[in-house]
Every structure is written in C-alpha cells, then in structure tokens.
Design a protein around this motif. Structure first.
Motif, PDB file in Angstrom:
ATOM      1  N   SER A  14      52.286 -35.091  14.850  1.00  0.00           N
ATOM      2  CA  SER A  14      52.720 -35.825  16.036  1.00  0.00           C
ATOM      3  C   SER A  14      51.731 -36.919  16.437  1.00  0.00           C
ATOM      4  O   SER A  14      52.103 -37.854  17.145  1.00  0.00           O
ATOM      5  N   LEU A  15      50.481 -36.792  15.998  1.00  0.00           N
ATOM      6  CA  LEU A  15      49.493 -37.832  16.304  1.00  0.00           C
ATOM      7  C   LEU A  15      49.956 -39.201  15.825  1.00  0.00           C
ATOM      8  O   LEU A  15      49.762 -40.214  16.505  1.00  0.00           O
ATOM      9  N   VAL A  16      50.559 -39.228  14.639  1.00  0.00           N
ATOM     10  CA  VAL A  16      50.909 -40.512  14.027  1.00  0.00           C
ATOM     11  C   VAL A  16      52.294 -41.003  14.447  1.00  0.00           C
ATOM     12  O   VAL A  16      52.667 -42.138  14.151  1.00  0.00           O
ATOM     13  N   ALA A  17      53.073 -40.156  15.148  1.00  0.00           N
ATOM     14  CA  ALA A  17      54.443 -40.539  15.506  1.00  0.00           C
ATOM     15  C   ALA A  17      54.520 -41.805  16.354  1.00  0.00           C
ATOM     16  O   ALA A  17      55.349 -42.680  16.091  1.00  0.00           O
ATOM     17  N   PRO A  18      53.665 -41.970  17.393  1.00  0.00           N
ATOM     18  CA  PRO A  18      53.822 -43.160  18.245  1.00  0.00           C
ATOM     19  C   PRO A  18      53.438 -44.467  17.569  1.00  0.00           C
ATOM     20  O   PRO A  18      53.893 -45.534  17.978  1.00  0.00           O
ATOM     21  N   ILE A  19      52.597 -44.382  16.541  1.00  0.00           N
ATOM     22  CA  ILE A  19      52.056 -45.630  15.978  1.00  0.00           C
ATOM     23  C   ILE A  19      52.550 -45.920  14.562  1.00  0.00           C
ATOM     24  O   ILE A  19      52.291 -46.996  14.031  1.00  0.00           O
ATOM     25  N   LEU A  20      53.283 -44.992  13.948  1.00  0.00           N
ATOM     26  CA  LEU A  20      53.682 -45.163  12.555  1.00  0.00           C
ATOM     27  C   LEU A  20      54.502 -46.438  12.320  1.00  0.00           C
ATOM     28  O   LEU A  20      54.177 -47.232  11.424  1.00  0.00           O
ATOM     29  N   PRO A  21      55.568 -46.694  13.096  1.00  0.00           N
ATOM     30  CA  PRO A  21      56.328 -47.931  12.851  1.00  0.00           C
ATOM     31  C   PRO A  21      55.488 -49.190  13.099  1.00  0.00           C
ATOM     32  O   PRO A  21      55.618 -50.181  12.384  1.00  0.00           O
ATOM     33  N   GLN A 127      56.600 -20.408  16.889  1.00  0.00           N
ATOM     34  CA  GLN A 127      57.228 -21.626  17.395  1.00  0.00           C
ATOM     35  C   GLN A 127      56.480 -22.190  18.602  1.00  0.00           C
ATOM     36  O   GLN A 127      56.494 -23.400  18.835  1.00  0.00           O
ATOM     37  N   THR A 128      55.811 -21.322  19.356  1.00  0.00           N
ATOM     38  CA  THR A 128      54.987 -21.814  20.467  1.00  0.00           C
ATOM     39  C   THR A 128      53.877 -22.719  19.938  1.00  0.00           C
ATOM     40  O   THR A 128      53.597 -23.780  20.506  1.00  0.00           O
ATOM     41  N   GLY A 129      53.242 -22.296  18.831  1.00  0.00           N
ATOM     42  CA  GLY A 129      52.226 -23.146  18.224  1.00  0.00           C
ATOM     43  C   GLY A 129      52.787 -24.498  17.838  1.00  0.00           C
ATOM     44  O   GLY A 129      52.171 -25.545  18.080  1.00  0.00           O
ATOM     45  N   MET A 130      53.993 -24.502  17.256  1.00  0.00           N
ATOM     46  CA  MET A 130      54.630 -25.754  16.874  1.00  0.00           C
ATOM     47  C   MET A 130      54.917 -26.629  18.088  1.00  0.00           C
ATOM     48  O   MET A 130      54.644 -27.836  18.086  1.00  0.00           O
ATOM     49  N   LEU A 131      55.475 -26.016  19.139  1.00  0.00           N
ATOM     50  CA  LEU A 131      55.850 -26.783  20.326  1.00  0.00           C
ATOM     51  C   LEU A 131      54.632 -27.375  21.034  1.00  0.00           C
ATOM     52  O   LEU A 131      54.671 -28.514  21.518  1.00  0.00           O
ATOM     53  N   VAL A 132      53.554 -26.586  21.112  1.00  0.00           N
ATOM     54  CA  VAL A 132      52.332 -27.103  21.729  1.00  0.00           C
ATOM     55  C   VAL A 132      51.804 -28.297  20.923  1.00  0.00           C
ATOM     56  O   VAL A 132      51.380 -29.309  21.492  1.00  0.00           O
ATOM     57  N   GLY A 133      51.847 -28.166  19.602  1.00  0.00           N
ATOM     58  CA  GLY A 133      51.413 -29.280  18.765  1.00  0.00           C
ATOM     59  C   GLY A 133      52.240 -30.528  18.979  1.00  0.00           C
ATOM     60  O   GLY A 133      51.710 -31.639  19.105  1.00  0.00           O
ATOM     61  N   VAL A 245      60.521 -27.060  29.110  1.00  0.00           N
ATOM     62  CA  VAL A 245      61.321 -25.877  29.431  1.00  0.00           C
ATOM     63  C   VAL A 245      61.477 -25.000  28.195  1.00  0.00           C
ATOM     64  O   VAL A 245      61.387 -23.765  28.273  1.00  0.00           O
ATOM     65  N   ASN A 246      61.706 -25.626  27.045  1.00  0.00           N
ATOM     66  CA  ASN A 246      61.813 -24.884  25.797  1.00  0.00           C
ATOM     67  C   ASN A 246      60.553 -24.072  25.536  1.00  0.00           C
ATOM     68  O   ASN A 246      60.613 -22.882  25.186  1.00  0.00           O
ATOM     69  N   LEU A 247      59.406 -24.691  25.751  1.00  0.00           N
ATOM     70  CA  LEU A 247      58.125 -24.012  25.546  1.00  0.00           C
ATOM     71  C   LEU A 247      57.980 -22.819  26.489  1.00  0.00           C
ATOM     72  O   LEU A 247      57.450 -21.775  26.109  1.00  0.00           O
ATOM     73  N   LEU A 248      58.485 -22.959  27.714  1.00  0.00           N
ATOM     74  CA  LEU A 248      58.336 -21.900  28.710  1.00  0.00           C
ATOM     75  C   LEU A 248      59.204 -20.681  28.409  1.00  0.00           C
ATOM     76  O   LEU A 248      58.866 -19.566  28.812  1.00  0.00           O
TER      77      LEU A 248
END
Length: 384
Positions: A14-21, A127-133, A245-248
């Motif tokens: 997810s780090l690279v998602a905002p800047i990849l394009p 999945q919590t680990g994934m969502l937090v990431g 909400v999904n994470l909660l």
C-alpha cells in the motif's frame, strides 16, 4: 507473528499505491501504460497463486513464504532503481509473483497450525493484519514520497520484504512438507476441483473480489465524482469509513463463525453485501453515502471471513496449499474481471446498473452456498 508479517507486506504494497501512476508518468508514458502497472501485478498474482499453493505442499509453507518475501524485496529495489518504464513494469510483475507466493503460503501455514475449531478467529486475525497494512500504507507512502521522491516508498517496501523474510526464517516454526512429488501434488490439486464445496467457494471468492475491485475501488470513485460531484477527499473519506468499520467487526465475526457455523454467517454476509453494494447507486449525497459505506463495511466484514475458513476446513492434510491456491486464484480472477466489467457498464453511463450487477453476482454466490453443507464444528458457549 504471521499476522504481523502479513501486515508488513500489505503495508509495503500500500505504500506505493498513491504514487505508482505518478512515478510511471515520470518516464513519459500514457495513462494506459500507467494503468498497465496495476494489470501486470494482477496478472502475475493470478498466474502464480496456484503454483504457490502447489509449491507450499511440495516444499513446505515457510520456505515458500520466505521466497515470496525475498521476491517482494527484489521487486522493491528494482522499482526504486528503474531506469525505464519497462524495468518498472517488470518489477511489478516480480512483485505480483512474490505477493502470490507469500500470501498463499502464509494462509496455508495458518491452516496447518490452527485447530479447526478456532480457524474462524485465526482467519480474522490474519485479515486484521492485512486490513491494518492497507490502512497504514497509503498515508505512510504519501509522506515518504514528500520526504524523498517517488522512489523512496519502494525502498521502504524492499526493507519490509527483507524484514518479513527474516521473521519467517527465525520466528515462525516450520511445518514439514508433504514429501510428495510435484506430479502427486498437482493430481491432488485436481481432485480438489472435483469437490462441489471447493467449486462453490471459488465462485464466492470470485464474487467477493468483483465487488471489491469493481464496485468499490473502480466504480464508486467514478460515480462519486461524475454523478454526485464529490471531490477526491470526500470520496476517500467515504471509502475509509467502510475500511475502518470492516476492521472493527472482523474479529467479532471470526468468533461468530466458530460458534454459530461457517455457512449461515457466509450466506447472511453475502446477501447483506449484495444489497449494500447495490445501494451505492441509489443515493446521491455525501451523508447518505457515508451511511451506505458503513453498512457495506459491516456486511463485507461478515462475508469475508467464512469462505477462506471453509477452505481451510476442507483442505486435506498435505494439500492445504493447493486448496488455498485455488481459492486465491478464483479471487484474483475476480480482481481482474471486476474493473473491466463495471468499467464497460460505466462507459455506457449506467453506474447504478454496475453496482446492481456486482450485487447480483454476490446473490448468485449466496445461492450456491445453499447447495453445500456446513464445514466446521460449532463450539458450545463454554468454549474459549
């Protein structure tokens, strides 16, 4: 430790998602070429999900998990040093291969070390680990790009890959491989496809990922901007509500799946997700869409835990990786098809039909779930 490792990998992705394009555009390419970076990653995952599962059954989950993490680190370095667009595209393919190997083998490992009576809760923690990431990554990636440049998040991603490889090697107990030959493992994987339950769960995975990649990630931003007139910040806020909400709810859902049963929770979650997805196209204000997004977060959280848990229940000993690989491959197929399907519908100007079509596929998946039996043993109230 497994949930932590998964969280680190998802944070890096997810780090690279905002800047990849934006990074791609620095090489002077078109918007289509920039979009191909997403497609290349998805195609690589789709191509190697099943191979990752087979490799996990043959060589052991920990070894494949480490290999995937190392490939992710290599992809991060390659992207950070990329002298051209084509090298950047190659790095995305390598990242997709690494991601497929890591996530498939990691969940295989979870299935192997977890008692079936607790698999719902373990899946929820995973999945919590994934969502937090996913929640942390975009913010951190944007700030890293501000502090350095577009290459900086890729260096961080590479560092996370190395760290996860070390965690896998030193802190996760190994599970011996099945010892079967590659041919035997492939034949066992083929026998899994003859099971109705596995085919139904593959359909469910496809439907869930069409909903996520199509309706939520692709169609809603277009609908919010072109029809409702929302700015990017408002669209991001609405999407964040469903994610939070999904994470909660996921850990509560994990306990419910173990106590009530996998099948009823799955069916109710799929039906609720279908109507919540369709509802996006029925409202046209920021406030109403915030409410819809919150309901969607609950519904999708309920729907997301039972299917992979059921795959874990059904996976024969020694074929856990193959079962997980089949499920993930079906999901990644939906990830590829979803944006194309709703994009074509949006081109025709029928946004509400796009949301309804995604919801209809979820209803079909819920109907298919009615044709299979319960896979887990329900716990009594006194169980912990």
């Amino acid at each position: 430790m497994l949930a932590t490792a998964v969280g680190l990998v998802m944070t890096g992705a997810s780090l690279v998602a905002p800047i990849l394009p934006l990074y791609a555009l620095e090489f002077g390419v078109s918007y289509t070429a920039a979009g191909a970076l997403i497609t290349g990653f998805a195609v690589a995952r789709l191509s190697f999900d099943m191979l990752g599962g087979v490799a996990g059954d043959r060589f052991g989950a920990r070894r494949v998990t480490m290999s995937g993490a190392i490939l992710i680190a290599v992809a991060g370095v390659t992207a950070a040093l990329a002298p051209s667009y084509w090298v950047l595209l190659l790095s995305r393919f390598i990242e997709g291969v690494g991601s497929a190997l890591f996530t498939t083998a990691a969940f295989q490992f979870l299935v192997q070390i977890t008692e079936r009576s607790r698999l719902g809760r373990a899946t929820a923690l995973f999945q919590t680990g994934m969502l937090v990431g996913f929640a942390i990554g975009p913010f951190a990636g944007g700030y890293l790009a501000e502090l350095g440049d577009f290459r900086t998040p890729f260096w961080a991603y590479a560092a996370f890959g190395v760290l996860v490889a070390v965690i896998s090697r030193l802190l996760i107990t190994d599970v011996p491989s099945s010892g079967r030959t590659i041919g035997e493992v492939f034949r066992a994987a083929g026998s899994l496809l003859r099971k109705r339950e596995i085919r139904v769960l593959a359909l469910v995975a496809f439907a869930l990922f069409v909903m996520r990649s199509g309706a939520r990630i692709t169609l809603f931003p277009l609908y919010g901007n072109k029809v409702v007139g929302l700015d990017p910040a408002s669209i991001g806020t609405i999407l964040s509500v469903s994610a939070v909400v999904n994470l909660l709810v996921v850990n509560f859902v994990g306990r419910m799946v173990d106590r009530v049963g996998r099948k009823p929770v799955a069916i109710w979650g799929l039906v609720a997700s279908a109507f919540a997805t369709a509802a996006y196209g029925m409202f046209g204000t920021f406030t109403s869409l915030m409410v819809v997004s919150a309901v969607f977060g609950i519904a999708s959280g309920v729907a997301s835990i039972p299917p992979p848990t059921m795959v874990g229940d059904l996976a024969p000993e020694g074929s856990e990786g193959s079962a997980v690989g089949l499920y993930k491959m079906a999901g990644d197929l939906g990830f590829v098809v979803g944006p194309l399907m709703v994009g074509a519908i949006a081109d025709a100007g029928a946004f509400s039909i796009g949301f309804a079509a995604s919801g209809a596929i979820l209803l079909v998946a819920a109907g298919a779930m009615l044709t299979i039996g319960e896979t887990g043993r329900k716990l009594g109230k006194g169980s912990s």
